[in-house]
Design an enzyme around this catalytic site. Sequence first.
Site, mmCIF file in Angstrom:
data_model
loop_
_atom_site.group_PDB
_atom_site.id
_atom_site.type_symbol
_atom_site.label_atom_id
_atom_site.label_comp_id
_atom_site.label_asym_id
_atom_site.label_seq_id
_atom_site.Cartn_x
_atom_site.Cartn_y
_atom_site.Cartn_z
ATOM 1 N N HIS A 51 73.106 -72.184 23.789
ATOM 2 C CA HIS A 51 73.534 -71.489 22.583
ATOM 3 C C HIS A 51 74.954 -70.965 22.769
ATOM 4 O O HIS A 51 75.148 -69.839 23.243
ATOM 5 C CB HIS A 51 72.585 -70.325 22.284
ATOM 6 N N HIS A 59 75.128 -72.312 16.631
ATOM 7 C CA HIS A 59 74.164 -71.338 17.164
ATOM 8 C C HIS A 59 73.441 -71.851 18.404
ATOM 9 O O HIS A 59 73.485 -71.225 19.457
ATOM 10 C CB HIS A 59 73.145 -70.949 16.088
ATOM 11 N N GLU A 105 52.502 -49.987 19.039
ATOM 12 C CA GLU A 105 51.931 -50.546 20.270
ATOM 13 C C GLU A 105 52.922 -51.466 20.980
ATOM 14 O O GLU A 105 53.056 -51.437 22.203
ATOM 15 C CB GLU A 105 50.641 -51.317 19.953
ATOM 16 N N HIS A 120 38.455 -53.567 14.818
ATOM 17 C CA HIS A 120 38.754 -52.709 15.968
ATOM 18 C C HIS A 120 37.983 -53.115 17.225
ATOM 19 O O HIS A 120 38.157 -52.491 18.260
ATOM 20 C CB HIS A 120 38.427 -51.252 15.625
#
Lengths: 663, 663
Positions: B29, B260, B409, B471
């Site tokens: 890149h 890119h 999280e 859950h």
Amino acid sequence: MPSREQHDRMANAIRFLSMDAIEKANSGHPGLPMGCADIATVLFTRYLKFDAKKPHWADRDRFILSAGHGSMLLYSLLYLTGYEDITLDEIKNFRQLGSRTAGHPEYGHAAGIETTTGPLGQGIANSVGFALGERIMNAAFGNDLVDHYTYVLAGDGCLMEGISQEAISLAGHLKLNKLIVFWDDNNISIDGPVTLSDNTDQAARFAASGWNTLKIDGHDPEAIAAAIEAARKSDRPTLIAAKTTIGFGAPTKAGTNKVHGSPLGADEIAATRKALGWSYEPFEVPAEVLDAWRAAGARGAQTRAAWEERLGKVDAGQRAEFERRMAGALPAGLDKAIADYKKKLAEDKPKVATRKSSEMALEVINGVLPETIGGSADLTGSNNTKTSQTRAITPDNYGERYIHYGIRELGMAAAMNGLALHGGVIPYGGTFMCFSDYARPAMRLASLMGIRSIFVMTHDSIGLGEDGPTHQPVEHLAALRAVPNHNVFRPADATESAECWQIALETEKTPSTLALTRQNLPAVRTTYVEENLSARGAYELAAAEGGEAAVTIFATGSEVEIALKARDLLQGHGHPARVVSAPCLDIFWQQDEAYRAATIGTAKVKVAVEAGIRQGWDAVIGTDGLFVGMTGFGASGTIEQLYAHFGITAEAVAKAAEGRLHG
Amino acid sequence: MPSREQHDRMANAIRFLSMDAIEKANSGHPGLPMGCADIATVLFTRYLKFDAKKPHWADRDRFILSAGHGSMLLYSLLYLTGYEDITLDEIKNFRQLGSRTAGHPEYGHAAGIETTTGPLGQGIANSVGFALGERIMNAAFGNDLVDHYTYVLAGDGCLMEGISQEAISLAGHLKLNKLIVFWDDNNISIDGPVTLSDNTDQAARFAASGWNTLKIDGHDPEAIAAAIEAARKSDRPTLIAAKTTIGFGAPTKAGTNKVHGSPLGADEIAATRKALGWSYEPFEVPAEVLDAWRAAGARGAQTRAAWEERLGKVDAGQRAEFERRMAGALPAGLDKAIADYKKKLAEDKPKVATRKSSEMALEVINGVLPETIGGSADLTGSNNTKTSQTRAITPDNYGERYIHYGIRELGMAAAMNGLALHGGVIPYGGTFMCFSDYARPAMRLASLMGIRSIFVMTHDSIGLGEDGPTHQPVEHLAALRAVPNHNVFRPADATESAECWQIALETEKTPSTLALTRQNLPAVRTTYVEENLSARGAYELAAAEGGEAAVTIFATGSEVEIALKARDLLQGHGHPARVVSAPCLDIFWQQDEAYRAATIGTAKVKVAVEAGIRQGWDAVIGTDGLFVGMTGFGASGTIEQLYAHFGITAEAVAKAAEGRLHG
């Protein structure tokens, strides 16, 4: 329009049903239903377009409870407005095994539950798909048939989850102005005040992504109503930041984290009854309040009837097409198109990457199915998800079929789920397979809900080469196969790619992941067979010659080529060997025992070869089976270097098998 | 300070090394190294505190290339400034197998690579941990020893990923003012202009979370310098939005997505040489430019020497403690504390959930280890991660030991990785195990990097009850065990919890996940044994009585209790049966074959019982082994209802085994 007093009593009915159900279950989250009862009452009694007796009406507004732990809010609303699925007994059985009123709203348990929520942020991200699905269907079928809102109720947790940023920025970019999100701004999280961990100016954040933002008192019915009306006039999606008191009405616990996730307790409930002037028994809703709610639930019947009348007047072909698409049925032409295409492949025998043959299959499919909506998380050229039929959906043109999801794998997967749930479209979207880890929470929900989201995961092994171990899936096939009700396909060539796509489309209640190579693969299916062989999950691709098979080699995807070469080596050395291609182990395990036993066979040596980990393969080859694959992370290098370095070669497979034969 | 001409030539050295290496590798890149060369040159020649010859100096500034695909920027800088690990040969071997210069920066491949990046957004989220680690160590050891900056270079992709929002809002909340993020604002993503998928006002977004924001021309050295100086004076973290041209200097491809992710090609490189007046051969850096770079690399030597002098003057105990913590060595007292605690447990035999016994173990550990830094993603009371020694870290007090990570999280896991990489601290953090799916991309990177992040995952099965299938982990044990170099512990009682914690702390190069119950479990280890039995991964917990074992039952965590009861039933029916507890299968597979064979044993019937899916267990019990566990998603209900409903009971285990014995 209810009087203020009537409004309060209707809202309190939600509060007490929620409190009572949670108390009886001795489990649940009373804080949200109590805090958001006013918002919900205004929305459901005055704005939400629905007909409780015809809950599947295609042009209904959608209500998404993103803060799924507040499930009793939704269940109360469904019961009060008269949805038949949610009886008072269901309310009393809240959170009990077999009830429709699970701990968190579960799609499919009852009409009116538009999506499964609970993992925070998923609902708001689904809603982008719902709102976009509405615009796509509107572009195809016009205002007469498709013209509805998507309302979301999100909590602090939804907005703290990173997925919310992906959703917000995508919705803002797409100018989904029929998306209206209430933020239950109560400043309480489980650990305590939200300010323990966050001080974000949420309205400013939404505004930064092009949203209309409003701030209101979430307990003032007229403010709520005014905000909804303003939102409906906006040319952008709207955030209504509604300041609320969590556990509104509970004398000692309101406004604290004590009311978030635990029953209030008998004393606090009694005190709340007193404070709110609610002199009824548990689960009792006074007749005049229930009547008012039921009237609200019937409010949309006329609108619905008018819509049906409009539908009846639409050109029959257009109407049938609308109904077919909303029912999720595939058009008749698909099978023949796939058959013709497979015939052509048997002649052409193209040597292409499966990401490319996936695109070739999509070119056929997208020509037959107007409802497929493609996309990629900014890897369009790599995922090969764009075909000649698809052009970018933009805020100025929702009538196209390709979504530039941006670098938002999780937001993409969740929006795809929303598209699938909205109906009328079949979403597929791509990223690198390694980044299925980002998308995983939404992919799991697709499986749990049993919906047809199709995940295109390219660059499916060390075969991607130089990008190295951060980009090389190793454990991902095993980890995705581990998800219940999720079909993981790994086609070996262009024919299997077409077959796997066909299965993915035909499997309405199971999402699919297609694991596809970056590197070119030869055709391994060289003669046309009408039957979709991949639909067995695994099948004998090459039989043993010259006797009973001494060796069976199992392989998937890019390693089928290696398996076939290894078979040649073994046959050359006088060892009859067969090859089983296993494009979908999940489906294979669903076959009857006789088929499984015959396919696995009784060769002395069983070898599996897959450029991933062994986990899961013992079930096929046994603990004494041989496995040629990965035991750890990959590395950066050319594909040739890597396959040699990690010993995933035909020679290694043949050598291992011969060692065992002679051992 | 280099003249503008000198700056340009130094920056061009980065550009051409990057172009040449990518061209030679035919992969990579170039866009970012070319576009960000000016930023990097100013930072590395004038501000970044480092000494290339002593790259591990504890008080160095950290530079995090969050946009890891621009790896040649980092490798060029390391070579040019004189890091010994990155020679010119390494640059020439870019992306080749065995080189230090992998496709993306890999932690451990070379000094100066502070973290592994590539999956977008991870670096910026790591940086929150780096910057917080600096503040924590500063609070413990003072300005003389710890006073450095964390600089990040992030691209559009990093900022579109949801994880960035979690990182930004946490850093803003914690007022990490020594965190300085450059945003390479080039408006190009792989699919095309960023505006294909995003129109977010990033500066406004950062500002909404309390960041200082600056906008500059990313090609103006003095503007870059002024921004860094302003950032260093801020009382908040700083975003420097640097407008750049991707592929700066390439005559036809600059400013487009063509530059890119692909080599420029010989013609474009030749044209770039001409355009930028760079008349040197590939990989040639003119002496005066290399000298200037090497001088920049030696710039920090004096500062480093002065720091070492200060360290030498510190009280010996404090110095030893600083060095111990930075080396990641555990204090001498841990073993005895754990041994004493295990003795006490053998007496007390507590019946507690393993999330609780994890807390009890942590209470012992945190009393001995000042370096443990706890936290939870807003589930403190549920994850039991807070002990008497830990109080909340706040912007006003970094001298504490508990982080309220918020409902983030993934951001938590990535920040934990940053803390572990910074050194001096051992991070542990909790959430519900189901939401390990959110954290998974960062957990995988912890494994790939081989660092000591400890993930506390409670509510590890259907045993959590009423919250239901969203859950309830079902596939998560299998999916986490699938990750290479990741120890998944599932202790069965308080003693195993203590043992597993001890192993997790002692395992420096492997991250750990502790899977812990919500529900209470009886003590299954009732006599004190000095040896850490869990360190074998699996061990015989209960021997067969009255003869050779006819049945071996394998179990983990909450199902060990069931296994023991099933053994009683079988023994009662005259079938000698043994139980193997397997708190960590990952470690068990690393034991020698003799131990594994002896532990698995030769009983006619092998049963595994675990409230998860079978995947992975065939390797223990064989394809003909019996498995008692889950085959699909869970449900909402009480724990008693659920275990009975899904047939995970002692009676079911015994019955299945007897059926096989009699069969």
